[in-house]
Every structure is written in structure tokens, then in C-alpha cells.
Design a protein around this motif. Structure first.
Motif, PDB file in Angstrom:
ATOM      1  N   ILE A  36       0.775  -1.253   0.100  1.00  0.00           N
ATOM      2  CA  ILE A  36       0.093  -0.055   0.110  1.00  0.00           C
ATOM      3  C   ILE A  36       0.620   1.205   0.065  1.00  0.00           C
ATOM      4  CG2 ILE A  36      -1.623   1.309   1.418  1.00  0.00           C
ATOM      5  CD1 ILE A  36      -2.986  -1.141   2.058  1.00  0.00           C
ATOM      6  N   ASN A  37       1.867   1.313   0.812  1.00  0.00           N
ATOM      7  CA  ASN A  37       2.680   2.631   0.750  1.00  0.00           C
ATOM      8  C   ASN A  37       3.502   2.801  -0.468  1.00  0.00           C
ATOM      9  OD1 ASN A  37       2.644   3.967   3.393  1.00  0.00           O
ATOM     10  ND2 ASN A  37       3.130   2.097   4.346  1.00  0.00           N
ATOM     11  N   ARG A  38       3.986   1.667  -0.961  1.00  0.00           N
ATOM     12  CA  ARG A  38       4.559   1.647  -2.209  1.00  0.00           C
ATOM     13  C   ARG A  38       3.605   2.271  -3.259  1.00  0.00           C
ATOM     14  NH1 ARG A  38       6.745  -3.341  -1.142  1.00  0.00           N
ATOM     15  NH2 ARG A  38       5.206  -4.439  -2.630  1.00  0.00           N
ATOM     16  N   LEU A  39       2.446   1.929  -3.363  1.00  0.00           N
ATOM     17  CA  LEU A  39       1.481   2.358  -4.202  1.00  0.00           C
ATOM     18  C   LEU A  39       1.110   3.965  -3.973  1.00  0.00           C
ATOM     19  CD1 LEU A  39      -1.135  -0.499  -4.524  1.00  0.00           C
ATOM     20  CD2 LEU A  39       0.326   0.349  -6.292  1.00  0.00           C
ATOM     21  N   ARG A  40       1.120   4.412  -2.715  1.00  0.00           N
ATOM     22  CA  ARG A  40       1.005   5.709  -2.334  1.00  0.00           C
ATOM     23  C   ARG A  40       2.031   6.638  -2.700  1.00  0.00           C
ATOM     24  NH1 ARG A  40      -0.573   8.065   3.674  1.00  0.00           N
ATOM     25  NH2 ARG A  40       1.590   8.604   4.075  1.00  0.00           N
ATOM     26  N   GLU A  41       3.536   6.150  -2.697  1.00  0.00           N
ATOM     27  CA  GLU A  41       4.438   6.872  -3.096  1.00  0.00           C
ATOM     28  C   GLU A  41       4.290   6.850  -4.600  1.00  0.00           C
ATOM     29  OE1 GLU A  41       6.659   8.661  -1.281  1.00  0.00           O
ATOM     30  OE2 GLU A  41       5.211   7.953   0.365  1.00  0.00           O
ATOM     31  N   PHE A  53      -6.978   9.492  -2.051  1.00  0.00           N
ATOM     32  CA  PHE A  53      -6.046   8.244  -1.926  1.00  0.00           C
ATOM     33  C   PHE A  53      -6.768   7.288  -1.206  1.00  0.00           C
ATOM     34  CE2 PHE A  53      -2.763   5.497  -0.398  1.00  0.00           C
ATOM     35  CZ  PHE A  53      -2.416   4.856  -1.794  1.00  0.00           C
ATOM     36  N   ASN A  54      -6.936   7.644   0.120  1.00  0.00           N
ATOM     37  CA  ASN A  54      -7.588   6.487   1.048  1.00  0.00           C
ATOM     38  C   ASN A  54      -8.962   6.076   0.617  1.00  0.00           C
ATOM     39  OD1 ASN A  54      -5.309   6.981   2.662  1.00  0.00           O
ATOM     40  ND2 ASN A  54      -6.238   8.528   4.076  1.00  0.00           N
TER      41      ASN A  54
END
Length: 625
Positions: free
Chosen positions: A576-581, A596-597
Motif C-alpha cells: 500500500i505504501n509503495r502504491l501511495r508513493e 487516495f484513502n
């Protein structure tokens, strides 16, 4: 003493509360009640219509094969009303029938040309097909309990039909209490019918325990001891004291005298079935050994590879997962170091200092029932606070209908520290945050709020209410890496909303929780792929994360019974964090935290291989907007 504190935010109350929050300067959120659940019965033509018919077959199968689901999601009415009196067939023949139906449906799903479908229906087909593929692979092993398609217990696959945390004895009493609504005499009668079916489930599992034992699939000796202890404890208690009996007696009181009927079923049906299960396990106990990992079972390495794939919905190997855990742990310890220094803990390893922090009486709850009440009050305060922050993290809000309740003392010895999940699709049943209170030492004041964010809001209970806005077929599916990855991301959201700004020790608890999940990657693969002993796993965990030794013992035993399940958390969170970045990099100034959330939760529970496509669609829409 039973602790049950209901924290309820019904739609009307939510509207009032959100109106007040909006007046404080938040933009107007779209109400989840305005979102329409996608229906397989919607008007479609051409290839979409054919695909929807196959998806409808899959939905119908999942509901009828696992009748508990209809009660859990609140649809045990109309064409599914008969399911309210039924439970899953856990016998050998019953499981073989389910396996055959899964294979047949997979053939139908794979026969659909997804290239000819609309994007929405193609996504649904990909998601549903993937879970039927994993289930088919699991059923190809000649032992174990495949839970991929079971709404209530989809997160846990196990090589054992019965363990300290697996099987009807652990699962059905709490399911009946939490999910079997009693609003009429018919409902109460259906509960009694299910009590009889529960006895049949026990016998079906006993049949499988004996058959699996003949193949050499026997609980490790330490799990055997724990499991038998729980079963014997129930056998030796008067049925009138069982939560299973008291639930229908109390909730059905307005419709008749159900206690005597429930006691009769418990005495005549359930206790004899428990005794037969105990005897079967006792007969196998002399052959049990201390090998903790599934590697020791027939075709154990291949079985573990399957559980990794099923839990993480990735193609990662055990070695890759193990190294990921070590790397993530080192990164998290680097973040914890300056905070530890700032609060006066400057000597020793991070794990040793967190152990010392955990021993600090300032952060302990009282012992006994007074401490249990203190814990419940602490959770209520944390829930109230985080509710007020949700408009800062989401444009689209849900009610977060929640009940916080103690795990039954009957099974808490073998249960995790906590678990949670959303309520019913129709909104009549709350989501639950089940908290283990066998000892108040399981929890402390710098990690309990973080646990609440994980299990309740904005974690499992919160996210589950968005999932219910998918098609019914999709709503019945959960993916471990997505669900647990989201729950860790929910903890991150709470931190980013400032809950620890005035409590740095609380932020340490949050970071330790993430490190705890990184440790799981190392320990689970250590046990099942690298042949660690139970003692090695316990020692490594405590030394490297400073975790409570009692909590760790329960955790490690859980991993032994549920290979691979513990891997989904950090693998999903990191994805999830990779996709957010990625979204931040591509959108630049257009990136919006709340939107995004929203994209993450409104896309529903999906495999990690599909989540990337969901976020790509969000990025494209934001660019176009």
C-alpha cells in the motif's frame, strides 16, 4: 464477569456528529449511504451478462456451502432464509463436496473471456477467479482446512482440522453469539437447530482428525496439550454455564424458555461430540512431537508455498519474505532509536529497551477485573477520539458501527490478543473488536490505542463497511494481505492524524507494532521453511522486538497452527505504501491524502496483484479531473 461495551454510531448519529465536525472547517463528505451496492442483477447485456451469471453462481455457492456467511452479513432472509438453521458440513464427505464444486466453478470462471468485458465486470471476474484458484490449490492437498472461500474464517488456512485456534469448538459459539440474530421465536429455534448442527460439525472434524492422523498430520505436542485443555475445560463445565447456552437463553427470553432446551442439546448432543473429539486427539497424542513447522508434514514445503501465496496474494518465496522481514525491522528500529533516546532509554538494543519500557508500571493496567474494566474504558476513549478525526482522512465516510467485547473465557487461552471485523451488510449487526482479557498484562497504555485503530476504526470494522458497497459476490470475499495490510495502514493514518503528537511513548508503541509484524515475516518463515523450533522462535521474537513474552508465546503458537497467515500484514502494508508513493510521484500537487484513502477502500478487498490496477485507475482519474 463479562465485559461488553457497545460503541454505536448509527447513521442518524453519524450525520449529526459529522455536521458538527464539518462546521469546524472540514469539507462536505459524500455519505456512504448515497453509494449503491453493485448488484449482479443489474441490467447488462452481451458478454457482461454471461459473466454476471457465472459470478452469481459463485455467490450462491459460497452462501450455501458456508451458511454462516448469510447470518454474518445479514442476508439470511428471502431465498437464503433456510441458511439461518444451517452450518457448514465439516465432515470428510462435506469437504470433498465443497472441493468438487470449487473446481467446477473455477472451470466456469476461467472460461469467461475477460477481454470482452467492461472494466468493472472484468475486475470482479479477476478477483473472484483468483480466490477460486487459490482454494482449488489448497483442496488439492490431502489434509488440512481450506478457508479461502469462508467469509467468517477466510483469513486462516490450517493443516489441522482442529487446533487451539481452529475448528468448530473455537469458532461456532462466538459466531452464534455475535452473528446469529434473535428477533423472533423462529430465530431462537434456528439457533437450537444450529446447536445440533454444531455437534455434527464436531463429529465431522473428529472424522478428519483421525484420517489426517493416519497420514501423519498430527498437532505438535505443545498445541495438542493446549487444544485438549480447552476441550476438556468445556466438557467439565456445566452446560448451563456455557456462553453458547446463555446466549440463546438471554436473547430468546422474550420468545420462550430456551435455556432448558439449549441445556438438553448441549447434554445430549454437544458434550458427547466433544468427548469423541477429545478421545480422538488423546489417541493421537502419544505420536505427537515438538516439530513446530509444517515442513514436518507430508509435502510440507509445497503446502507452505501455497499458504504464502494464499496469504500474501503475491509470488514471493519464503526466502524473500524472510529477508523482507529483516530489512523492515532494521528500518523501523532506526525510526524508534531517537524516540527512545528522547524518553530516557539510551542503553542496550532497541528490543531490550522496549522490554524495559514494557515493564514500566506507569504504562500497566490494574490486575484482575478492575484492570479489565480500565482497558474497556481506555478503548472507548480511543474510539471516540479517532472517530472525530476521520473527516481528515476520508472524503467518503461510513458509520463505523462497533461493539467492543471480551473474547469468551472459554477459548481465550488459545486466542490471539485481539481480532476484529465488520458487521452485517444490512447494518443491523455491529462490527466487533474482540479483546483478549485473560490477563491484563497482555496490553499496556502505549500500545492499546494502536491495537484499537487496527481492529476497529479506521481498521477492520471501518474498512469492512466500504467493502459491503461492492457487489454481493465481492462483499463475501476477503484477502488477507489487503485486509491486514489495510489495518496496519489504518494505524499509520492514526499516527499521521497526530494522535501521538503529545505522547511519544505511544508512537513507540505504534512503531513497535509495525516492527512486530516485520518480526512475523521472519518468525513464520523461520518456523515453516527454516525449521526453527518453537523455543527459537519465541526467543528471537522477544529479543528483537522487546515484545511481551506471554503475548509472543500465543503468537508463535498461532503461526504454528496457521502457516503463512501472519505474512499478509506487513507484505500488504508495504505494498500500500509503495502504491501511495507512486501516486504522489505521478500526481504531484494533485495528490490528495483523503482521495487516495478513498480509492483504497472503495475499490474493495482485492489481491495485491489487483490493487495496483485499482490505484492506476485512481491516478488516471485524478489526472483527467
Amino acid at each position: 464477569m463479562k465485559f461488553s461495551r457497545r460503541t454505536v454510531l448509527q447513521t442518524s448519529a453519524a450525520a449529526a456528529a459529522m455536521t458538527g465536525l464539518l462546521g469546524a472547517g472540514c469539507s462536505n463528505p459524500e455519505s456512504i449511504s448515497d453509494l449503491k451496492q453493485t448488484s449482479e442483477d443489474a441490467t447488462h447485456s452481451g458478454p457482461d451478462a454471461g459473466a454476471l451469471a457465472v459470478l452469481d453462481n459463485a455467490k450462491d455457492f459460497m452462501l450455501r456451502a458456508y451458511p454462516e456467511t448469510a447470518s454474518s452479513v445479514g442476508i439470511a432472509t428471502g431465498e437464503y432464509a433456510a441458511l439461518k438453521s444451517q452450518l457448514t458440513d465439516r465432515s470428510i464427505a462435506g469437504q470433498q463436496k465443497i472441493a468438487g464444486d470449487v473446481r467446477a466453478l473455477l472451470g466456469k470462471l476461467q472460461g469467461v473471456d475477460t477481454d470482452a468485458l467492461s472494466p468493472e465486470i472484468a475486475l470482479d471476474m479477476d478477483v473472484v477467479t483468483s480466490v477460486f484458484e487459490r482454494a482449488t490449490e489448497g483442496f488439492n492437498f490431502p489434509y488440512g482446512d481450506v478457508a479461502q472461500l469462508n467469509y467468517n474464517w477466510s483469513y486462516r488456512n490450517s493443516p489441522y482440522a482442529v487446533a487451539q485456534n481452529t475448528g468448530a469448538f473455537v469458532e461456532i459459539p462466538s459466531f452464534l453469539d455475535a452473528s446469529h440474530a434473535i428477533e423472533s421465536a423462529d430465530d431462537a429455534d434456528a439457533y437450537l437447530t444450529r446447536m445440533q448442527a454444531y455437534a455434527a460439525q464436531l463429529d465431522g472434524e473428529t472424522e478428519r482428525v483421525i484420517a489426517d492422523g493416519a497420514k501423519g498430520v498430527i498437532l505438535p505436542d505443545f498445541l495438542m496439550e493446549k487444544t485438549l485443555g480447552q476441550l476438556r475445560g468445556a466438557r467439565d463445565r456445566a452446560p448451563v454455564e456455557w456462553g453458547l447456552v446463555q446466549s440463546v437463553a438471554t436473547r430468546g427470553k422474550a420468545f420462550g424458555a430456551y435455556e432448558d432446551k439449549a441445556v438438553s442439546i448441549a447434554t445430549q448432543d454437544v458434550i458427547p461430540a466433544l468427548i469423541r473429539q477429545i478421545e480422538a486427539l488423546e489417541a493421537l497424542a502419544p505420536r505427537a512431537n515438538s516439530d513446530a513447522g509444517v515442513w514436518a508434514k507430508p509435502d510440507g514445503d509445497a503446502y507452505y508455498d501455497w499458504t504464502i501465496k494464499a496469504s500474501t496474494t503475491t509470488t514471493m518465496t519464503a526466502d524473500e519474505v524472510h529477508q523482507m522481514g529483516l530489512d523492515e525491522l532494521a528500518s523501523l528500529h532506526a525510526r524508534m532509536e531517537p524516540i527512545l533516546q528522547s524518553v530516557g532509554y539510551s542503553q542496550g538494543s532497541v528490543g531490550a529497551r522496549m522490554s524495559a519500557l514494557g515493564a514500566d508500571k506507569r504504562y500497566h493496567f490494574k490486575e484482575g477485573d478492575a484492570g479489565r474494566a480500565e482497558i474497556m474504558s481506555f478503548i472507548e476513549d480511543a474510539v471516540t477520539d479517532i472517530r472525530g478525526r476521520m473527516p481528515q482522512a476520508f472524503e467518503t465516510l461510513v458509520p463505523g458501527f462497533l461493539k467492543v467485547e471480551r473474547i469468551s473465557p472459554d477459548v481465550e487461552a488459545g486466542a490471539p490478543g485481539a481480532y476484529g471485523g465488520a458487521g452485517s451488510i444490512d447494518g443491523t449487526q455491529p462490527g466487533h473488536f474482540w479483546i483478549n482479557l485473560r490477563s491484563t498484562d497482555l496490553h499496556n497504555k502505549f500500545n492499546l490505542a494502536d491495537l484499537t485503530y487496527h481492529e476497529a476504526i479506521p481498521g477492520h470494522v471501518w474498512q469492512g463497511e466500504y467493502a459491503f458497497k461492492q457487489s454481493l459476490t465481492r462483499s463475501l470475499l476477503a484477502f488477507n494481505a489487503y485486509s491486514e495490510g489495510w489495518a496496519l495502514y489504518a494505524q499509520q493514518i492514526a499516527d499521521e492524524l497526530g494522535v501521538y503528537d503529545d505522547f511519544p511513548v505511544g508512537r513507540l508503541g505504534y512503531l513497535q507494532s509495525l516492527a512486530f509484524r516485520a518480526c512475523r515475516l521472519v518468525v513464520d518463515t523461520g518456523l515453516h521453511a527454516k525449521r526453527w523450533t518453537r523455543e527459537e522462535a519465541n526467543q528471537w521474537f522477544v529479543e528483537n522486538n522487546g515484545s511481551n513474552p506471554e503475548e509472543v508465546r500465543g503468537e508463535v503458537d498461532r503461526y504454528c497452527a496457521w502457516p503463512g497467515q501472519a505474512l499478509g500484514y506487513k507484505v500488504g502494508h508495504s505494498a500500500i505504501n509503495r502504491l501511495r508513493e507512486k501516486a504522489k510521484a505521478e500526481l504531484g500537487d494533485k495528490f490528495d491524502f483523503r482521495r487516495f484513502n478513498d480509492a483504497l477502500v472503495l475499490g474493495g478487498s482485492v489481491p495485491m496483484t489487483v490493487l495496483g490496477r485499482v490505484i492506476d485507475n485512481y491516478i488516471a482519474a485524478e489526472k483527467a479531473g
